[in-house]
Motif scaffolding. Structure first.
Motif, mmCIF file in Angstrom:
data_model
loop_
_atom_site.group_PDB
_atom_site.id
_atom_site.type_symbol
_atom_site.label_atom_id
_atom_site.label_comp_id
_atom_site.label_asym_id
_atom_site.label_seq_id
_atom_site.Cartn_x
_atom_site.Cartn_y
_atom_site.Cartn_z
ATOM 1 N N ASP A 156 -11.181 17.902 2.289
ATOM 2 C CA ASP A 156 -9.958 16.724 2.397
ATOM 3 C C ASP A 156 -10.647 15.438 1.815
ATOM 4 O O ASP A 156 -11.647 15.129 1.947
ATOM 5 N N PHE A 157 -9.410 14.764 0.841
ATOM 6 C CA PHE A 157 -9.881 13.565 0.373
ATOM 7 C C PHE A 157 -8.951 12.397 0.860
ATOM 8 O O PHE A 157 -7.732 12.441 0.637
ATOM 9 N N ILE A 158 -9.572 11.576 1.942
ATOM 10 C CA ILE A 158 -8.683 10.465 2.381
ATOM 11 C C ILE A 158 -8.934 9.306 1.335
ATOM 12 O O ILE A 158 -9.963 8.789 1.180
ATOM 13 N N CYS A 159 -7.853 8.853 0.864
ATOM 14 C CA CYS A 159 -7.852 7.823 -0.023
ATOM 15 C C CYS A 159 -7.403 6.615 0.848
ATOM 16 O O CYS A 159 -6.191 6.514 1.302
ATOM 17 N N ALA A 160 -8.196 5.483 0.972
ATOM 18 C CA ALA A 160 -8.209 4.463 1.810
ATOM 19 C C ALA A 160 -7.230 3.249 1.213
ATOM 20 O O ALA A 160 -6.979 2.214 1.416
ATOM 21 N N ASN A 161 -7.104 3.563 -0.406
ATOM 22 C CA ASN A 161 -6.318 2.582 -1.164
ATOM 23 C C ASN A 161 -5.440 3.417 -2.227
ATOM 24 O O ASN A 161 -5.994 3.623 -3.194
ATOM 25 N N PRO A 162 -4.039 3.575 -1.923
ATOM 26 C CA PRO A 162 -3.317 4.457 -3.036
ATOM 27 C C PRO A 162 -2.812 3.722 -4.264
ATOM 28 O O PRO A 162 -2.513 4.244 -5.216
ATOM 29 N N ASP A 163 -3.428 2.503 -4.405
ATOM 30 C CA ASP A 163 -3.049 1.590 -5.713
ATOM 31 C C ASP A 163 -3.639 2.407 -6.775
ATOM 32 O O ASP A 163 -5.028 2.719 -6.684
ATOM 33 N N ILE A 164 -3.092 2.473 -7.989
ATOM 34 C CA ILE A 164 -3.812 3.080 -9.138
ATOM 35 C C ILE A 164 -4.508 1.928 -9.990
ATOM 36 O O ILE A 164 -5.913 2.165 -10.005
ATOM 37 N N VAL A 165 -4.131 0.598 -9.938
ATOM 38 C CA VAL A 165 -4.874 -0.281 -10.529
ATOM 39 C C VAL A 165 -4.476 -1.750 -9.807
ATOM 40 O O VAL A 165 -3.401 -1.617 -9.135
ATOM 41 N N VAL A 166 -5.328 -2.532 -9.936
ATOM 42 C CA VAL A 166 -5.288 -3.979 -9.380
ATOM 43 C C VAL A 166 -5.457 -4.878 -10.520
ATOM 44 O O VAL A 166 -6.467 -4.631 -11.327
ATOM 45 N N GLU A 167 -5.048 -5.998 -10.370
ATOM 46 C CA GLU A 167 -5.421 -7.247 -11.286
ATOM 47 C C GLU A 167 -6.294 -8.278 -10.760
ATOM 48 O O GLU A 167 -6.076 -8.639 -9.583
#
Length: 294
Positions: free
Chosen positions: A162-173
């Motif tokens: 299982d892969f827990i993603c702590a930040n679903p954002d794809i990109v950030v500026e």
């Protein structure tokens, strides 16, 4: 077509609660927007409640400290909920299991917070001995690309982790440059057939937690969901998440999508450009605003 507004005041009377994104709306990673903070503070002065809702993988305690460091006034919000908070709950549910951390090695805030809250350290392990994976971002947050992680994702898939993603954002500026987030790696793992568990926007758990926090600030009274406005600058997370929760939404055009919306220099939000943008996205916010101001 979304309604185009030029100030939060145009909408404020229709809502009791605002769920406001942080990065891209309230600050850009380097400095905060006084106009945005003022708009939120004015909404609170009129009796409204404001919860900042962010896909930061850090616990909200650290997010609050970061906002204070940037100078964001405390009167701009009532509560903060982060995807890091939701991730902490997920880690607590897997007490006793071994986790492989994929992300910047120094990014240990979640593990530190879990130890402080539960008194028990999270058992960490190499990929070969892990029961699940926690991703907080790229190992080098300022370099590399998601495809660099395909070999390690293949090994994870072979173990069916299982892969827990702590930040679903794809990109950030960051400082005018786009950098990949954990969500970009999660997207590739899901594309391979791996199981991804998302902690933040646009998924339900972070909204559930935000609504509970708002209730706590309102003598336990749950807000009327039809009078909740979600504000954000990202269609994929902020606006999509609001739609799934049946909240009205306000897209801030000066953030992540400013090049497409031609709002980088405070230009008027052209109706034709906005129409093309939402047509391409396949869904639309309730309203759009060049930048968050009162």
């Amino acid at each position: 077509m979304p309604r185009i507004v030029h100030g939060l005041a145009d909408l404020a009377n229709g809502y009791d609660v605002i769920l406001c994104d942080v990065w891209g709306v309230l600050h850009d990673g380097a400095q905060y927007s006084e106009k945005a903070a003022d708009a939120l503070a004015r909404f609170r002065t009129k009796g409204g409640k404001v919860a900042l809702i962010t896909n930061s993988p850090n616990p909200s305690r650290i997010v609050r400290a970061q906002l204070e460091l940037l100078g964001v006034p405390a009167n701009a919000y009532d509560a903060i909920v982060s995807s890091g908070d939701v991730t902490l709950s997920m880690l607590a549910e897997r007490a006793g299991e071994a986790v492989f951390h994929l992300g910047p090695p120094a990014e240990t805030a979640l593990f530190d917070e879990l130890l402080a809250v539960s008194g028990k350290p999270q058992r960490r392990a190499s990929l070969e001995h892990a029961d699940f994976v926690l991703c907080t971002g790229l190992v080098d947050p300022y370099g590399g690309k998601p495809s660099d992680y395909d070999p390690i994702l293949g090994r994870m898939l072979a173990k069916r982790l299982d892969f827990i993603c702590a930040n679903p954002d794809i990109v950030v500026e960051i400082g005018g440059e786009l950098s990949y987030c954990a969500g970009a790696i999660a997207e590739r793992y899901a594309g391979m057939g791996g199981k991804v568990i998302e902690a933040g926007k646009p998924y339900a758990p972070i909204y559930d937690k935000a609504m509970r926090l708002i209730s706590e600030t309102n003598s336990g009274v749950a807000p009327d969901r039809s009078r909740v406005l979600a504000i954000g600058d990202a269609m994929h997370t902020d606006i999509k998440g609001a739609r799934a929760q049946k909240f009205d939404s306000l897209l801030v055009a000066s953030g992540l999508h400013r090049e497409q919306l031609q709002a980088a220099k405070g230009a008027e939000l052209a109706r034709a450009v906005l129409r093309q943008f939402v047509d391409e996205a396949g869904f639309a916010p309730t309203a759009a605003i060049p930048e968050l101001v009162w």
